[in-house]
Design a protein around this motif. Structure first.
Motif, PDB file in Angstrom:
ATOM      1  N   ILE A 186       0.543  -1.161   0.015  1.00 29.93           N
ATOM      2  CA  ILE A 186      -0.176   0.019  -0.023  1.00 29.93           C
ATOM      3  C   ILE A 186       0.928   1.132  -0.090  1.00 29.93           C
ATOM      4  CG2 ILE A 186      -1.630   1.445   1.246  1.00 29.93           C
ATOM      5  CD1 ILE A 186      -2.774  -1.467   2.346  1.00 29.93           C
ATOM      6  N   ASN A 187       1.900   1.224   0.859  1.00 28.56           N
ATOM      7  CA  ASN A 187       2.870   2.464   0.810  1.00 28.56           C
ATOM      8  C   ASN A 187       3.407   2.680  -0.437  1.00 28.56           C
ATOM      9  OD1 ASN A 187       2.899   3.476   3.350  1.00 28.56           O
ATOM     10  ND2 ASN A 187       4.135   1.830   4.342  1.00 28.56           N
ATOM     11  N   ILE A 205      -6.042  -1.486  -6.220  1.00 30.06           N
ATOM     12  CA  ILE A 205      -5.259  -2.646  -6.068  1.00 30.06           C
ATOM     13  C   ILE A 205      -5.395  -3.851  -5.179  1.00 30.06           C
ATOM     14  CG2 ILE A 205      -3.301  -0.928  -6.230  1.00 30.06           C
ATOM     15  CD1 ILE A 205      -2.914  -0.810  -3.127  1.00 30.06           C
ATOM     16  N   ARG A 206      -6.863  -3.751  -4.858  1.00 30.05           N
ATOM     17  CA  ARG A 206      -7.450  -4.818  -4.034  1.00 30.05           C
ATOM     18  C   ARG A 206      -6.928  -6.323  -4.521  1.00 30.05           C
ATOM     19  NH1 ARG A 206     -12.370  -5.209  -0.886  1.00 30.05           N
ATOM     20  NH2 ARG A 206     -12.914  -7.368  -0.479  1.00 30.05           N
ATOM     21  N   LEU A 208      -4.079  -7.197  -5.579  1.00 32.56           N
ATOM     22  CA  LEU A 208      -2.610  -7.480  -5.005  1.00 32.56           C
ATOM     23  C   LEU A 208      -2.837  -7.690  -3.733  1.00 32.56           C
ATOM     24  CD1 LEU A 208      -0.823  -4.579  -7.113  1.00 32.56           C
ATOM     25  CD2 LEU A 208      -0.924  -7.178  -7.715  1.00 32.56           C
ATOM     26  N   ILE A 209      -3.632  -6.995  -3.072  1.00 29.75           N
ATOM     27  CA  ILE A 209      -3.908  -7.267  -1.544  1.00 29.75           C
ATOM     28  C   ILE A 209      -4.241  -8.678  -1.230  1.00 29.75           C
ATOM     29  CG2 ILE A 209      -4.637  -6.466   0.755  1.00 29.75           C
ATOM     30  CD1 ILE A 209      -4.993  -3.581  -0.470  1.00 29.75           C
ATOM     31  N   SER A 210      -5.414  -9.139  -2.266  1.00 25.10           N
ATOM     32  CA  SER A 210      -6.054 -10.468  -1.824  1.00 25.10           C
ATOM     33  C   SER A 210      -4.903 -11.554  -2.071  1.00 25.10           C
ATOM     34  CB  SER A 210      -7.052 -10.428  -3.087  1.00 25.10           C
ATOM     35  OG  SER A 210      -7.681 -11.656  -2.816  1.00 25.10           O
ATOM     36  N   ASP A 211      -3.878 -11.260  -2.937  1.00 23.14           N
ATOM     37  CA  ASP A 211      -2.976 -12.289  -3.310  1.00 23.14           C
ATOM     38  C   ASP A 211      -2.131 -12.581  -1.863  1.00 23.14           C
ATOM     39  OD1 ASP A 211      -3.560 -12.581  -5.802  1.00 23.14           O
ATOM     40  OD2 ASP A 211      -2.219 -11.230  -6.862  1.00 23.14           O
ATOM     41  N   THR A 217      -8.987 -10.702   3.206  1.00 23.33           N
ATOM     42  CA  THR A 217      -8.543  -9.217   2.692  1.00 23.33           C
ATOM     43  C   THR A 217      -9.745  -8.227   2.958  1.00 23.33           C
ATOM     44  OG1 THR A 217      -7.585 -10.466   0.496  1.00 23.33           O
ATOM     45  CG2 THR A 217      -8.636  -8.001   0.337  1.00 23.33           C
ATOM     46  N   ASN A 218     -10.869  -8.968   3.307  1.00 23.02           N
ATOM     47  CA  ASN A 218     -12.019  -8.092   3.467  1.00 23.02           C
ATOM     48  C   ASN A 218     -11.824  -7.403   4.701  1.00 23.02           C
ATOM     49  OD1 ASN A 218     -13.434  -8.725   1.160  1.00 23.02           O
ATOM     50  ND2 ASN A 218     -14.524 -10.363   1.970  1.00 23.02           N
ATOM     51  N   ILE A 219     -11.483  -7.961   5.710  1.00 24.88           N
ATOM     52  CA  ILE A 219     -11.138  -7.297   7.040  1.00 24.88           C
ATOM     53  C   ILE A 219     -10.094  -6.152   7.006  1.00 24.88           C
ATOM     54  CG2 ILE A 219     -10.501  -7.925   9.546  1.00 24.88           C
ATOM     55  CD1 ILE A 219     -11.023 -10.653   9.235  1.00 24.88           C
TER      56      ILE A 219
END
Length: 344
Positions: A186-187, A205-206, A208-211, A217-219
């Protein structure tokens, strides 16, 4: 309204200042005896009748004396701003304010809030600090700090020094490592993004975060979204509302007190009112309330506003001088702090 230097203005000035001091309606004999005026009681009565016709003073239900109207206060305030008379800021206020600035490495909003607390104590009125619009802020960084084996806190900082934090409860230590990696991502992708755009950018970028986080991820997304939305709202704090209970006009007129308390308890109304006021005084026509605001500019940028709220019968000279002192001192303090940082 043009400024006229005549006896009518002198009488109005005395009525306003006497009422500010005593909270009691002012009569002609009171003015004559208290201020040794070089005219008769009948002359003063005639002047007061003229002031009343002009809507500058008005009769109360409880007394034969007169009190300033909202229009009268506004006219009086034009005299203050165009007068050589000045009010010396209370030395005790200066000392208390200096103690706030002794502590180094404080966020700007923290210093402004403490300043407003002191201002409320010294004036016995309510005060408000409103931060700058979030549209002016950029994301500076997000840091993750493990508090214990089951809890981690994310600290979000803007380039203006505003801070928001969010605490997560976790089930295992490996989850902490995943959060750290997600925050690094995220940074990398979002630092420098305007606060108002963070929610949309985070959504982009969801995947990428989910990976990194999988089903968790939702939390994380919801937590950061909530933190970003808090930034996007205008920031404000109020102080000293309870002090208004002690003022004589609000003891007698509970409806007026209720109106002011409702105003101070309504962030949206405060924002819509104060954001449109720049170094100004607003004296309400339909309720017993006045708002005195002052912009605070630090390092060439608007860092928010401070305001004093109370009845129309407030010591405007004292309030204006105190607000000016706070704004000027904060500007000098952060300018010097910037020079010190450059020298290191």
């Amino acid at each position: 309204m043009p400024i006229k230097q005549n006896r009518h203005d002198q009488i109005l000035k005395l009525i306003v200042e006497d009422f500010i001091d005593t909270a009691e309606p002012v009569g002609s004999m009171n003015l004559l005896e208290k201020y040794n005026l070089d005219c008769s009681s009948a002359t003063i009565r005639n002047d007061m009748m003229q002031l009343e016709k002009e809507g500058l003073i008005e009769k109360t239900h409880h007394s034969s004396g007169r009190v300033p109207s909202a229009k009268g206060y506004r006219y009086y305030l034009e005299h203050i701003k165009n007068s050589e008379q000045s009010y010396e800021v209370d030395e005790e206020f200066k000392k208390e304010f200096a103690l706030v600035l002794q502590k180094k490495s404080q966020a700007v909003e923290e210093v402004m809030e403490k300043s407003c607390q002191i201002l409320s104590e010294m004036t016995n009125l309510a005060t408000i600090v409103v931060g700058p619009k979030a549209s002016q802020d950029l994301l500076a960084s997000i840091q993750v700090i493990p508090l214990n084996s089951n809890t981690v806190t994310a600290i979000i900082v803007t380039d203006k020094g505003y801070v928001e934090n969010k605490t997560f409860s976790i089930n295992d230590q490996t989850y902490v490592n995943d959060i750290v990696q997600a925050v690094k991502l995220i940074n990398k992708r979002l630092v420098g993004t305007p606060i108002e755009e963070l929610a949309d950018k985070l959504n982009s970028i969801r995947p990428l975060i989910s990976d990194l986080l999988g089903e968790r991820t939702n939390i994380i997304m919801e937590a950061f979204m909530e933190a970003f939305m808090k930034f996007a709202r205008k920031r404000l704090e109020t102080f000293g509302t309870s002090k208004l209970l002690e003022l004589p006009e609000y003891e007698k007129e509970k409806n007026n007190l209720l109106n002011v308390v409702k105003f101070l308890d309504n962030p949206e109304k405060i924002n819509s009112e104060i954001q449109n006021l720049d170094d100004s005084i607003e004296v309400k026509d339909d309720e017993n309330m006045a708002i005195v605001t002052k912009n605070v500019d630090i390092n060439g940028q608007n860092s928010g506003k401070i305001a004093v709220v109370g009845p129309k019968r407030m010591n405007y000279k004292k309030i204006l001088a105190s607000l000016e002192y706070v704004a000027k001192t904060l500007k000098q303090y952060y300018e010097q702090q910037g020079k010190d940082d450059d020298d290191e």
